[in-house]
Design an enzyme around this catalytic site. Structure first.
Site, PDB file in Angstrom:
ATOM      1  N   LYS A  38     -51.660  74.919-106.365  1.00 31.38           N
ATOM      2  CA  LYS A  38     -52.470  76.139-106.501  1.00 31.38           C
ATOM      3  C   LYS A  38     -52.240  76.776-107.873  1.00 31.38           C
ATOM      4  CE  LYS A  38     -48.720  78.647-104.289  1.00 31.38           C
ATOM      5  NZ  LYS A  38     -48.011  78.724-103.011  1.00 31.38           N
ATOM      6  N   TYR A 241     -43.246  96.957-132.815  1.00 28.98           N
ATOM      7  CA  TYR A 241     -43.855  98.180-132.273  1.00 28.98           C
ATOM      8  C   TYR A 241     -42.818  99.089-131.628  1.00 28.98           C
ATOM      9  CZ  TYR A 241     -48.556  96.097-132.535  1.00 28.98           C
ATOM     10  OH  TYR A 241     -49.728  95.537-132.953  1.00 28.98           O
TER      11      TYR A 241
HETATM   12  C1  PLP Z   1     -46.884  78.080-102.715  1.00 27.58           C
HETATM   13  C2  PLP Z   1     -46.593  77.602-101.334  1.00 27.58           C
HETATM   14  C3  PLP Z   1     -45.721  76.535-101.096  1.00 27.58           C
HETATM   15  C4  PLP Z   1     -44.908  75.858-102.180  1.00 27.58           C
HETATM   16  O1  PLP Z   1     -43.739  76.575-102.413  1.00 27.58           O
HETATM   17  P1  PLP Z   1     -42.657  76.070-103.486  1.00 27.58           P
HETATM   18  O2  PLP Z   1     -41.552  77.026-103.346  1.00 27.58           O
HETATM   19  O3  PLP Z   1     -43.317  76.127-104.806  1.00 27.58           O
HETATM   20  O4  PLP Z   1     -42.298  74.682-103.117  1.00 27.58           O
HETATM   21  C5  PLP Z   1     -45.604  76.080 -99.797  1.00 27.58           C
HETATM   22  N1  PLP Z   1     -46.275  76.667 -98.788  1.00 27.58           N
HETATM   23  C6  PLP Z   1     -47.086  77.712 -98.984  1.00 27.58           C
HETATM   24  C7  PLP Z   1     -47.785  78.319 -97.829  1.00 27.58           C
HETATM   25  C8  PLP Z   1     -47.262  78.222-100.257  1.00 27.58           C
HETATM   26  O5  PLP Z   1     -48.065  79.282-100.451  1.00 27.58           O
END
Ligand code: PLP
Length: 343
Positions: A38, A241
């Site tokens: 994702k 800044y």
């Molecule tokens: C993002 C996600 C994962 C993966 O988690 P990691 O800690 O990156 O391995 C697994 N399950 C769900 C539902 C997620 O949203």
């Protein structure tokens, strides 16, 4: 852009390290892997990461957040199952059916959206995450091909065991033969006996999700940026800044072409470091949109040299600790201006 332009910052993904990590996760968990890609593969770039993963037999499926991300994977030629974690709405159904995506149903409204469509779907249970999922209601539907849950605090063994127990009692109320998955990168340490798959994102890149993580992961990502100016300033000279840093002595500073627009969080101002040949260069003054100033000390850094944001033994997790955040957030922040390469 294109060939004619030369990048000021480069993120490199080491293919062999990703492959090693996938094999290590598979060996440790003895389960098939659902690769979670994702948000553009956690900011690392799906176009680079997914072709590596797609060729590996250990990776049986992918997971994304929304149908759009799933469609992109199909357009890249992915034939494996693609789970859409973030629910499904009536307006998503065309993409779901024509691209063969597998929605995850976590709400009665998602079930309604699916209606009588001929799709397979997974059902999610909230066993203590307090986010998505049914509490315990069993969905009796032949189109259910998987059930899942998610650990909220994998570092807390007692609570995780409680979640695993709750999920176990739900799983037993479903027919056998379904895909069952719960463990994320950190969760794999529980070796849940009744799950068939693990859902892995972070560990693919060699980032350790927990202290004392028992898997032998290899860092798979490096991130470097170019030094665009070097100069000496006198004592009492303000840096960047807001003049939040004033030199206490004559100081050689380097200006690095990497700022908060590239993903270096402003909270690292006067706090974090960059690396040059293993030497830590303190970030001085405020990080700006496109540039960050470092104290070069006596390091022999010249204009045009590259300094390391992540790499040389430092992970996103290490930098996250300096920033007071988690590696996930830093990774997702690496912007599209940063050139990405597979090596
Ligand atoms: C993002 C996600 C994962 C993966 O988690 P990691 O800690 O990156 O391995 C697994 N399950 C769900 C539902 C997620 O949203």
């Amino acid at each position: 852009m294109g060939e004619i332009s030369v990048p000021r910052s480069v993120l490199r993904i080491k293919k062999e390290a990703v492959i090693h990590n996938v094999r290590e996760i598979s060996k440790f968990s003895k389960k098939k892997i659902i690769a979670v890609v994702k948000s553009d593969a956690y900011g690392m770039g799906v176009k680079l990461v997914v072709p590596i993963l797609n060729d590996l037999p250990e990776v049986e499926a992918f997971a994304v957040a929304c149908p759009e991300e799933g469609v992109l994977l199909r357009e890249m030629g992915v034939k494996k199952e693609i789970l859409v974690l973030g629910g499904v709405f009536p307006e998503d159904m065309e993409a779901v059916t024509s691209y063969g995506l597998t929605p995850v149903v976590s709400d009665p409204e998602h079930l309604k959206a699916i209606g009588r469509a001929e799709v397979r779907f997974h059902v999610k249970y909230d066993t203590g995450m307090g986010r998505l999922g049914f509490l315990e209601e069993v969905i009796e539907d032949p189109r259910v091909t998987g059930i899942m849950s998610h650990l909220s605090t994998p570092g807390d063994e007692e609570f995780s065991r409680e979640q695993i127990k709750r999920f176990s009692s739900i799983v037993t109320r479903y027919p056998k033969g379904l895909k069952v998955h719960m463990e994320s990168s950190a969760g794999v340490i529980y070796r849940v006996p009744f799950t068939t798959h693990v859902r892995i994102g972070l560990a693919l890149y060699g980032e350790k999700p927990l202290k004392n993580y028992p898997l032998d992961l290899r860092p798979a990502v490096s991130l470097e940026a170019k030094v665009i100016s070097v100069k000496e300033v006198p004592a009492g000279f303000p840096i960047s800044y807001g003049r939040t840093y004033i030199t206490s002595k004559r100081t050689k500073i380097g200006v690095v072409a990497f700022g908060y627009a590239d993903g270096l969080m402003k909270s690292l101002s006067n706090r974090g470091t960059l690396l040059y040949r293993g030497k830590e260069l303190p970030i001085i003054g405020n990080i700006t949109m496109d540039m960050t100033i470092v104290d070069l000390g006596d390091a022999e850094v010249r204009v045009g040299d590259w300094v390391t944001v992540v790499g040389e033994g430092r992970t996103f997790g290490d930098l996250a600790r300096q920033a007071g955040t988690i590696p996930y957030e830093l990774m997702c922040n690496v912007s599209s201006r940063v050139r990405r390469e597979v090596i």
